[in-house]
Motif scaffolding. Structure first.
Motif, PDB file in Angstrom:
ATOM      1  N   ASP A 115      -7.695  66.121  64.903  1.00  0.00           N
ATOM      2  CA  ASP A 115      -8.405  65.221  63.874  1.00  0.00           C
ATOM      3  C   ASP A 115      -9.555  65.813  63.568  1.00  0.00           C
ATOM      4  OD1 ASP A 115      -6.173  63.659  64.020  1.00  0.00           O
ATOM      5  OD2 ASP A 115      -6.851  62.376  65.439  1.00  0.00           O
ATOM      6  N   GLY A 116     -10.191  65.462  62.172  1.00  0.00           N
ATOM      7  CA  GLY A 116     -11.362  65.927  61.821  1.00  0.00           C
ATOM      8  C   GLY A 116     -12.464  64.657  62.192  1.00  0.00           C
ATOM      9  N   MET A 159       4.541  72.163  60.359  1.00  0.00           N
ATOM     10  CA  MET A 159       3.136  72.014  60.613  1.00  0.00           C
ATOM     11  C   MET A 159       2.779  71.165  59.464  1.00  0.00           C
ATOM     12  SD  MET A 159       0.721  75.384  60.712  1.00  0.00           S
ATOM     13  CE  MET A 159       0.833  75.884  58.880  1.00  0.00           C
ATOM     14  N   VAL A 160       1.716  70.315  59.729  1.00  0.00           N
ATOM     15  CA  VAL A 160       1.085  69.542  58.735  1.00  0.00           C
ATOM     16  C   VAL A 160      -0.229  69.923  58.857  1.00  0.00           C
ATOM     17  CG1 VAL A 160       0.663  67.057  57.846  1.00  0.00           C
ATOM     18  CG2 VAL A 160       2.706  67.825  59.306  1.00  0.00           C
ATOM     19  N   VAL A 161      -0.984  70.142  57.541  1.00  0.00           N
ATOM     20  CA  VAL A 161      -2.332  70.500  57.458  1.00  0.00           C
ATOM     21  C   VAL A 161      -3.117  69.804  56.358  1.00  0.00           C
ATOM     22  CG1 VAL A 161      -1.844  73.017  58.660  1.00  0.00           C
ATOM     23  CG2 VAL A 161      -1.898  72.558  55.905  1.00  0.00           C
ATOM     24  N   SER A 162      -4.376  69.595  56.568  1.00  0.00           N
ATOM     25  CA  SER A 162      -5.048  68.746  55.410  1.00  0.00           C
ATOM     26  C   SER A 162      -5.085  69.863  54.258  1.00  0.00           C
ATOM     27  CB  SER A 162      -6.442  68.635  56.218  1.00  0.00           C
ATOM     28  OG  SER A 162      -7.201  70.025  56.162  1.00  0.00           O
ATOM     29  N   ASP A 163      -5.707  69.189  53.193  1.00  0.00           N
ATOM     30  CA  ASP A 163      -5.829  69.796  51.954  1.00  0.00           C
ATOM     31  C   ASP A 163      -7.178  69.981  51.609  1.00  0.00           C
ATOM     32  OD1 ASP A 163      -6.694  67.256  51.102  1.00  0.00           O
ATOM     33  OD2 ASP A 163      -5.295  67.236  49.577  1.00  0.00           O
ATOM     34  N   ASP A 164      -7.996  70.206  52.424  1.00  0.00           N
ATOM     35  CA  ASP A 164      -9.695  70.250  52.403  1.00  0.00           C
ATOM     36  C   ASP A 164     -10.176  71.657  51.894  1.00  0.00           C
ATOM     37  OD1 ASP A 164      -8.847  71.654  54.686  1.00  0.00           O
ATOM     38  OD2 ASP A 164     -10.866  70.905  56.013  1.00  0.00           O
ATOM     39  N   ALA A 165      -9.166  72.447  51.406  1.00  0.00           N
ATOM     40  CA  ALA A 165      -9.648  73.681  50.997  1.00  0.00           C
ATOM     41  C   ALA A 165      -8.955  74.145  49.679  1.00  0.00           C
ATOM     42  CB  ALA A 165      -9.442  74.781  51.977  1.00  0.00           C
ATOM     43  N   GLU A 166      -9.377  74.759  48.780  1.00  0.00           N
ATOM     44  CA  GLU A 166      -8.728  75.138  47.788  1.00  0.00           C
ATOM     45  C   GLU A 166      -7.839  76.269  47.795  1.00  0.00           C
ATOM     46  OE1 GLU A 166      -9.741  74.136  44.398  1.00  0.00           O
ATOM     47  OE2 GLU A 166     -10.993  72.544  45.294  1.00  0.00           O
ATOM     48  N   TYR A 167      -6.411  75.888  47.861  1.00  0.00           N
ATOM     49  CA  TYR A 167      -5.306  76.657  48.041  1.00  0.00           C
ATOM     50  C   TYR A 167      -4.630  76.901  46.657  1.00  0.00           C
ATOM     51  CZ  TYR A 167      -5.673  75.783  52.985  1.00  0.00           C
ATOM     52  OH  TYR A 167      -6.073  75.651  54.153  1.00  0.00           O
ATOM     53  N   GLY A 188     -11.486  61.157  61.202  1.00  0.00           N
ATOM     54  CA  GLY A 188      -9.967  60.693  61.705  1.00  0.00           C
ATOM     55  C   GLY A 188      -8.840  61.181  60.837  1.00  0.00           C
ATOM     56  N   GLN A 189      -9.234  61.962  59.685  1.00  0.00           N
ATOM     57  CA  GLN A 189      -7.934  62.704  59.217  1.00  0.00           C
ATOM     58  C   GLN A 189      -7.244  63.599  59.870  1.00  0.00           C
ATOM     59  OE1 GLN A 189     -11.260  63.552  58.590  1.00  0.00           O
ATOM     60  NE2 GLN A 189     -11.518  65.286  57.786  1.00  0.00           N
ATOM     61  N   VAL A 190      -6.229  63.915  59.570  1.00  0.00           N
ATOM     62  CA  VAL A 190      -5.589  64.911  60.028  1.00  0.00           C
ATOM     63  C   VAL A 190      -5.879  66.434  59.654  1.00  0.00           C
ATOM     64  CG1 VAL A 190      -3.175  66.129  60.730  1.00  0.00           C
ATOM     65  CG2 VAL A 190      -3.543  63.443  60.585  1.00  0.00           C
ATOM     66  N   LEU A 191      -6.442  67.222  60.543  1.00  0.00           N
ATOM     67  CA  LEU A 191      -6.716  68.665  60.079  1.00  0.00           C
ATOM     68  C   LEU A 191      -5.561  69.639  60.212  1.00  0.00           C
ATOM     69  CD1 LEU A 191     -10.295  69.100  61.558  1.00  0.00           C
ATOM     70  CD2 LEU A 191      -9.638  68.472  58.982  1.00  0.00           C
ATOM     71  N   HIS A 192      -4.847  69.546  61.485  1.00  0.00           N
ATOM     72  CA  HIS A 192      -3.588  70.266  61.600  1.00  0.00           C
ATOM     73  C   HIS A 192      -2.818  69.318  62.575  1.00  0.00           C
ATOM     74  CE1 HIS A 192      -1.399  73.776  62.710  1.00  0.00           C
ATOM     75  NE2 HIS A 192      -1.313  73.076  64.128  1.00  0.00           N
ATOM     76  N   ALA A 193      -1.579  69.333  62.507  1.00  0.00           N
ATOM     77  CA  ALA A 193      -0.415  68.751  63.331  1.00  0.00           C
ATOM     78  C   ALA A 193       0.694  69.632  63.322  1.00  0.00           C
ATOM     79  CB  ALA A 193      -0.344  67.252  63.062  1.00  0.00           C
ATOM     80  N   GLU A 194       1.420  69.454  64.569  1.00  0.00           N
ATOM     81  CA  GLU A 194       2.832  70.008  64.607  1.00  0.00           C
ATOM     82  C   GLU A 194       3.544  68.944  65.148  1.00  0.00           C
ATOM     83  OE1 GLU A 194       3.067  73.402  66.944  1.00  0.00           O
ATOM     84  OE2 GLU A 194       1.158  74.278  65.893  1.00  0.00           O
ATOM     85  N   VAL A 195       4.677  68.510  64.374  1.00  0.00           N
ATOM     86  CA  VAL A 195       5.819  67.655  64.682  1.00  0.00           C
ATOM     87  C   VAL A 195       7.181  67.839  64.843  1.00  0.00           C
ATOM     88  CG1 VAL A 195       4.347  65.762  63.615  1.00  0.00           C
ATOM     89  CG2 VAL A 195       6.128  66.837  62.195  1.00  0.00           C
ATOM     90  N   ARG A 196       8.059  67.363  65.527  1.00  0.00           N
ATOM     91  CA  ARG A 196       9.313  67.807  65.919  1.00  0.00           C
ATOM     92  C   ARG A 196      10.285  66.631  65.648  1.00  0.00           C
ATOM     93  NH1 ARG A 196      11.348  71.874  68.857  1.00  0.00           N
ATOM     94  NH2 ARG A 196       9.233  72.014  69.913  1.00  0.00           N
ATOM     95  N   LEU A 197      11.461  67.037  64.723  1.00  0.00           N
ATOM     96  CA  LEU A 197      12.555  66.019  64.736  1.00  0.00           C
ATOM     97  C   LEU A 197      13.876  67.092  65.044  1.00  0.00           C
ATOM     98  CD1 LEU A 197      13.642  63.349  63.655  1.00  0.00           C
ATOM     99  CD2 LEU A 197      13.754  64.277  61.438  1.00  0.00           C
ATOM    100  N   GLY A 198      14.133  66.453  66.194  1.00  0.00           N
ATOM    101  CA  GLY A 198      15.640  67.460  66.639  1.00  0.00           C
ATOM    102  C   GLY A 198      15.290  68.839  66.943  1.00  0.00           C
ATOM    103  N   GLY A 199      15.676  69.527  66.450  1.00  0.00           N
ATOM    104  CA  GLY A 199      15.480  71.196  66.356  1.00  0.00           C
ATOM    105  C   GLY A 199      14.262  71.614  65.383  1.00  0.00           C
TER     106      GLY A 199
END
Length: 74
Positions: A13-14, A32-40, A17-28
Motif C-alpha cells: 500500500d501507498g 498482478m494488480v498495480v496502481s496507475d500513478d505513472a504515465e503508461y 492507503g491506495q494499492v501500489l502493487h498486489a498479487e492475488v490468486r483464484l485457483g491456479g
C-alpha cells in the motif's frame, strides 16, 4: 478482491492507503494488480482487439457481480 473469492498473496500500500502493487490468486491463476500513478502507454487496437483487458471465467457470474458490488465495486 478477497470478497469475490481471490486470496491476497502479496500487497503493498501507498501512504494514503491506495494499492501500489498486489498479487492475488483464484485457483491456479495469479494476477498482478498495480496502481496507475505513472504515465503508461497503452497498446493501440490490433484489428478488433481492445488492446488491453482481462477475461475471468467463473461458475456463477451473477454471484461474483453481486459480491463485487457489495464490496464497493462499480
Amino acid at each position: 478482491m478477497e470478497r469475490v473469492g481471490f486470496d491476497v498473496v502479496r500487497r503493498q500500500d501507498g501512504a494514503s492507503g491506495q494499492v501500489l502493487h498486489a498479487e492475488v490468486r483464484l485457483g491456479g491463476a495469479v494476477l498482478m494488480v498495480v496502481s496507475d500513478d505513472a504515465e503508461y502507454q497503452r497498446p493501440g487496437l490490433v484489428g478488433r482487439s481492445t488492446g488491453q483487458g482481462l477475461y475471468l471465467l467463473v461458475d456463477d457470474v451473477d454471484d461474483v457481480y453481486r459480491k463485487a458490488v457489495g464490496a464497493g465495486g462499480n
